[in-house]
Design an enzyme around this catalytic site. Structure first.
Site, PDB file in Angstrom:
ATOM      1  N   CYS A 173      11.293 -14.309  -8.929  1.00  0.00           N
ATOM      2  CA  CYS A 173       9.934 -13.779  -8.898  1.00  0.00           C
ATOM      3  C   CYS A 173       9.069 -14.610  -9.834  1.00  0.00           C
ATOM      4  O   CYS A 173       9.483 -14.929 -10.957  1.00  0.00           O
ATOM      5  CB  CYS A 173       9.924 -12.312  -9.329  1.00  0.00           C
ATOM      6  N   HIS A 215       9.694  -7.646  -1.096  1.00  0.00           N
ATOM      7  CA  HIS A 215       9.512  -7.980  -2.503  1.00  0.00           C
ATOM      8  C   HIS A 215       8.039  -7.828  -2.889  1.00  0.00           C
ATOM      9  O   HIS A 215       7.706  -7.212  -3.910  1.00  0.00           O
ATOM     10  CB  HIS A 215       9.989  -9.406  -2.751  1.00  0.00           C
ATOM     11  N   GLU A 216       7.137  -8.382  -2.054  1.00  0.00           N
ATOM     12  CA  GLU A 216       5.709  -8.314  -2.368  1.00  0.00           C
ATOM     13  C   GLU A 216       5.164  -6.901  -2.182  1.00  0.00           C
ATOM     14  O   GLU A 216       4.292  -6.456  -2.943  1.00  0.00           O
ATOM     15  CB  GLU A 216       4.934  -9.304  -1.497  1.00  0.00           C
TER      16      GLU A 216
END
Length: 275
Positions: A173, A215-216
């Site tokens: 990330c 994830h986003e």
């Protein structure tokens, strides 16, 4: 977001034009992808994701119904270029992200700037809170190279369905520089979203694009990737997180807003954030 993987895919179909900003053949060259790879993944030729054929259904209805939810003001969407990545444990990453109701040149410029910082920091996905703007906006390109692959912009995304099959994958990330660890997520997902003009659509994602989206999307819910790690995996990066907490204190002069050592395990849904 950064991932350890190798990619191969043909260009996506014209049905994706409401979502995609460009389309070209994806490169399988390791030199294009090495920056996403932790050593254990980089040297494994079997770890390849084929970008799936994604189906998009454009809706005649151009606006979602978001009763009772807060809409971002012009001030919420204001920004100065160049954007900078917000790193853990900045409280911006945990703040509520407002819905976007205005689709104008400022929003297009914001998406452009997000792609710019994403490429410059070797990412393949980025959410608005990661650049200090707490709104429901994400951009990604699974190839991570300007001029290659597909640039996808999602506004006010919502999850309709996700697969029961879970897949473990080594994630990174941009808000956690040089930290990589295994996270388990659903293999595929069906979502509703709006594009940069406000048009509503539905899209099915699987493989790496589904992973990047999840994830986003978590970022838009104030959920960070280590919230989804097992305690065993979390232990492997605990010292790295503590280093980021110390750097935040040195940089700001304020105590860290959260500490991994005193953290109580966050209750997150099996699929996505608090959805």
């Amino acid at each position: 977001m950064a991932f350890a993987s190798c990619l191969h895919s043909p260009c996506l179909p014209n049905a994706l034009l409401p979502v995609l900003r460009s389309c070209s053949a994806l490169s399988t060259s390791a030199s294009h992808l090495h920056r996403f790879c932790s050593p254990s993944w980089f040297f494994s030729s079997s770890n390849r994701f084929k970008l799936p054929l994604m189906q998009v259904q454009v809706q005649a209805k151009r606006r979602f119904s978001f009763k009772g939810e807060e809409i971002a003001s012009p001030a919420d969407l204001s920004f100065e270029a160049p954007l900078k990545i917000v790193e853990y444990p900045d409280p911006i990453l945990r703040a509520k992200n407002k819905l976007i109701g205005t689709f104008d040149d400022n929003l297009k410029n914001l998406a452009d700037e997000m792609f710019d910082v994403m490429y410059k920091t070797d990412g393949i996905g980025l959410s608005a809170p990661q650049v200090g703007i707490n709104v429901q906006l994400m951009v990604f390109n699974p190839v991570g190279e300007r001029g290659e692959g597909e640039e996808i912009v999602l506004v006010n995304p919502r999850v309709n369905k996700y697969s029961k099959k879970m897949v473990l994958f080594n994630e990174g990330c941009l808000s956690f520089p040089q930290i990589y660890a295994d996270v388990e997520r659903p293999e595929s997902v069906k979502i509703d979203a709006q594009d940069i003009t406000g048009a509503r659509f539905m899209i099915n994602l699987s493989g790496l694009p589904a992973r990047v989206f999840q994830h986003e999307f978590d970022h838009l819910q104030g959920t960070l990737f280590f919230d989804r790690m097992t305690e065993e995996v979390l232990d492997s990066i605990r010292a790295n997180l503590q280093d980021l907490e110390s750097k935040y204190e040195d940089r700001t002069g304020f105590p860290s807003p959260e500490r991994i050592e005193t953290r109580k395990r966050r209750k997150v849904a099996a699929g996505f954030g608090n959805s």
